[in-house]
Design a protein around this motif. Structure first.
Motif, PDB file in Angstrom:
ATOM      1  N   ARG A   1       0.860  -1.180   0.000  1.00 23.84           N
ATOM      2  CA  ARG A   1       0.000   0.000   0.000  1.00 23.84           C
ATOM      3  C   ARG A   1       0.894   1.227   0.000  1.00 23.84           C
ATOM      4  N   LEU A   2       0.829   2.001  -1.053  1.00 26.96           N
ATOM      5  CA  LEU A   2       1.710   3.151  -1.198  1.00 26.96           C
ATOM      6  C   LEU A   2       1.162   4.395  -0.520  1.00 26.96           C
ATOM      7  N   VAL A   3      -0.161   4.473  -0.345  1.00 26.08           N
ATOM      8  CA  VAL A   3      -0.780   5.690   0.150  1.00 26.08           C
ATOM      9  C   VAL A   3      -2.107   5.333   0.795  1.00 26.08           C
ATOM     10  N   ARG A   4      -2.623   6.227   1.620  1.00 22.53           N
ATOM     11  CA  ARG A   4      -3.937   6.030   2.237  1.00 22.53           C
ATOM     12  C   ARG A   4      -4.748   7.309   2.083  1.00 22.53           C
ATOM     13  N   GLY A   5      -6.032   7.145   1.754  1.00 20.14           N
ATOM     14  CA  GLY A   5      -6.932   8.286   1.688  1.00 20.14           C
ATOM     15  C   GLY A   5      -6.597   9.279   0.600  1.00 20.14           C
ATOM     16  N   CYS A   6      -6.122   8.805  -0.546  1.00 18.53           N
ATOM     17  CA  CYS A   6      -5.758   9.700  -1.649  1.00 18.53           C
ATOM     18  C   CYS A   6      -6.657   9.397  -2.847  1.00 18.53           C
ATOM     19  N   THR A   7      -7.327  10.439  -3.356  1.00 14.57           N
ATOM     20  CA  THR A   7      -8.176  10.282  -4.532  1.00 14.57           C
ATOM     21  C   THR A   7      -7.370  10.596  -5.781  1.00 14.57           C
ATOM     22  N   LEU A   8      -7.385   9.679  -6.734  1.00  9.19           N
ATOM     23  CA  LEU A   8      -6.673   9.851  -7.995  1.00  9.19           C
ATOM     24  C   LEU A   8      -7.695  10.142  -9.089  1.00  9.19           C
TER      25      LEU A   8
ATOM     26  N   PRO B   1     -10.273  22.551  -5.190  1.00 12.04           N
ATOM     27  CA  PRO B   1      -9.255  21.554  -4.833  1.00 12.04           C
ATOM     28  C   PRO B   1      -9.371  21.143  -3.369  1.00 12.04           C
ATOM     29  N   ALA B   2      -9.173  19.873  -3.129  1.00  9.11           N
ATOM     30  CA  ALA B   2      -9.224  19.339  -1.768  1.00  9.11           C
ATOM     31  C   ALA B   2      -7.873  18.716  -1.432  1.00  9.11           C
ATOM     32  N   PRO B   3      -7.576  18.583  -0.152  1.00 11.62           N
ATOM     33  CA  PRO B   3      -6.317  17.932   0.215  1.00 11.62           C
ATOM     34  C   PRO B   3      -6.354  16.448  -0.135  1.00 11.62           C
ATOM     35  N   ARG B   4      -5.180  15.893  -0.288  1.00  6.79           N
ATOM     36  CA  ARG B   4      -4.979  14.467  -0.569  1.00  6.79           C
ATOM     37  C   ARG B   4      -5.740  14.032  -1.818  1.00  6.79           C
ATOM     38  N   GLN B   5      -5.443  14.731  -2.898  1.00  5.06           N
ATOM     39  CA  GLN B   5      -5.959  14.309  -4.196  1.00  5.06           C
ATOM     40  C   GLN B   5      -4.904  14.625  -5.259  1.00  5.06           C
ATOM     41  N   VAL B   6      -4.919  13.825  -6.326  1.00  2.93           N
ATOM     42  CA  VAL B   6      -3.995  13.985  -7.445  1.00  2.93           C
ATOM     43  C   VAL B   6      -4.802  13.907  -8.730  1.00  2.93           C
ATOM     44  N   THR B   7      -4.508  14.786  -9.667  1.00  5.65           N
ATOM     45  CA  THR B   7      -5.162  14.756 -10.973  1.00  5.65           C
ATOM     46  C   THR B   7      -4.119  14.418 -12.031  1.00  5.65           C
TER      47      THR B   7
ATOM     48  N   PRO C   1      -1.304  21.869  -7.734  1.00  4.88           N
ATOM     49  CA  PRO C   1      -2.263  22.824  -7.146  1.00  4.88           C
ATOM     50  C   PRO C   1      -2.140  24.245  -7.694  1.00  4.88           C
ATOM     51  N   GLY C   2      -0.945  24.684  -8.050  1.00  6.99           N
ATOM     52  CA  GLY C   2      -0.761  26.040  -8.547  1.00  6.99           C
ATOM     53  C   GLY C   2      -1.143  26.234  -9.996  1.00  6.99           C
ATOM     54  N   GLY C   3      -1.618  25.181 -10.655  1.00  4.99           N
ATOM     55  CA  GLY C   3      -2.003  25.274 -12.060  1.00  4.99           C
ATOM     56  C   GLY C   3      -0.969  24.746 -13.022  1.00  4.99           C
ATOM     57  N   GLU C   4       0.237  24.458 -12.538  1.00  2.45           N
ATOM     58  CA  GLU C   4       1.305  23.930 -13.396  1.00  2.45           C
ATOM     59  C   GLU C   4       1.039  22.462 -13.724  1.00  2.45           C
TER      60      GLU C   4
ATOM     61  N   CYS D   1       0.544  13.185  -3.474  1.00  3.19           N
ATOM     62  CA  CYS D   1      -0.554  13.202  -2.517  1.00  3.19           C
ATOM     63  C   CYS D   1      -0.046  13.527  -1.111  1.00  3.19           C
ATOM     64  N   ASP D   2       1.184  13.126  -0.822  1.00  2.00           N
ATOM     65  CA  ASP D   2       1.778  13.408   0.482  1.00  2.00           C
ATOM     66  C   ASP D   2       2.468  14.770   0.520  1.00  2.00           C
ATOM     67  N   GLY D   3       2.308  15.562  -0.556  1.00  4.07           N
ATOM     68  CA  GLY D   3       2.900  16.888  -0.571  1.00  4.07           C
ATOM     69  C   GLY D   3       4.377  16.926  -0.879  1.00  4.07           C
TER      70      GLY D   3
END
Length: 230
Positions: free
Chosen positions: A60-67, A134-140, A170-173, A218-220
């Motif tokens: 398990r690489l991550v927890r609670g992260c929406t991809l 945008p919400a925390p712990r998400q990746v697009t 998050p900054g649009g980049e 996701c972990d920043g």
């Protein structure tokens, strides 16, 4: 004095033996596309020769992260084929007897299935754009399949799969990365199921590389520098 058996007898005998084996998939033909259905390789804990333990438990690489996956596309230069099968004569110099192309099925659905399988790594994958705020712990991530190729080498099958992924920060980049995956397996009967297995192994390796980077985001954490020019 008895004559030596013809070399033509060897592949015929081998084909007869393989056709008698249970569970062997039918041989591929140029008129029938591969099914292009993604299936993950079994976790080490599910393999009979490796009993479950902390050392081989599912990773398990991550927890609670929406991809979020707003776009998944087939961007291959050759969308019609996914490789080739070379049939060799059983001679000292292994002379090619024939070469045939492997027709591709729906590669977009195949890629989507692999990306949704990131649940096994702890993600919550969603094949849709993210919500407005945008919400925390998400990746697009926007994903493009750039290459999916399988071929035969002697008694083995090999595959090479490449994914191009654009991460929206998050900054649009947007940061772009490419992930390569290779798969190998023994070739028993040049069957469609065997070619799909080796392609799935390559795609799974590429997706795992993507999952490692997505977990860092996701972990920043920052992404590592790209290994090759994008």
């Amino acid at each position: 004095m008895r004559g030596r058996p013809s070399t033509a007898f060897v592949p015929c005998l081998l084909g007869a033996l393989l056709s008698a084996l249970p569970g062997v998939s039918r041989a591929v033909t140029e008129s029938e596309p591969l099914p292009m259905v993604f299936e993950t390789a079994p976790e080490a804990s599910a393999r009979a020769e490796q009993p479950e333990s902390a050392a081989n438990a599912p990773v398990r690489l991550v927890r609670g992260c929406t991809l979020y996956l707003p776009r998944i596309e087939d961007a291959r230069s050759n969308k019609a084929n996914v490789g080739n099968l070379t049939v060799m004569l059983p001679t000292v110099h292994a002379t090619p007897r024939s070469v045939q192309s492997l027709r591709s099925g729906d590669a977009t659905a195949w890629t989507r299935g692999a990306l949704l399988s990131t649940r096994r790594y702890g993600f919550q994958p969603v094949a849709a754009p993210p919500p407005g705020n945008p919400a925390p712990r998400q990746v697009t991530a926007e994903v493009a399949l750039r290459l999916a190729h399988a071929w035969s080498v002697d008694l083995n099958l090999v595959s090479h799969v490449v994914l191009k992924v654009g991460y929206r920060l998050p900054g649009g980049e947007t940061v772009v990365r490419q992930y390569h995956g290779m798969g190998t397996r023994t070739n028993f009967a040049s069957g469609n199921g065997e070619f799909m297995t080796v392609l799935n192994l390559g795609l799974e390796e590429a997706v795992r590389g993507m999952a490692l980077d997505a977990a860092a985001l996701c972990d920043g954490k920052p992404l590592p520098e790209a290994a090759v020019p994008q």
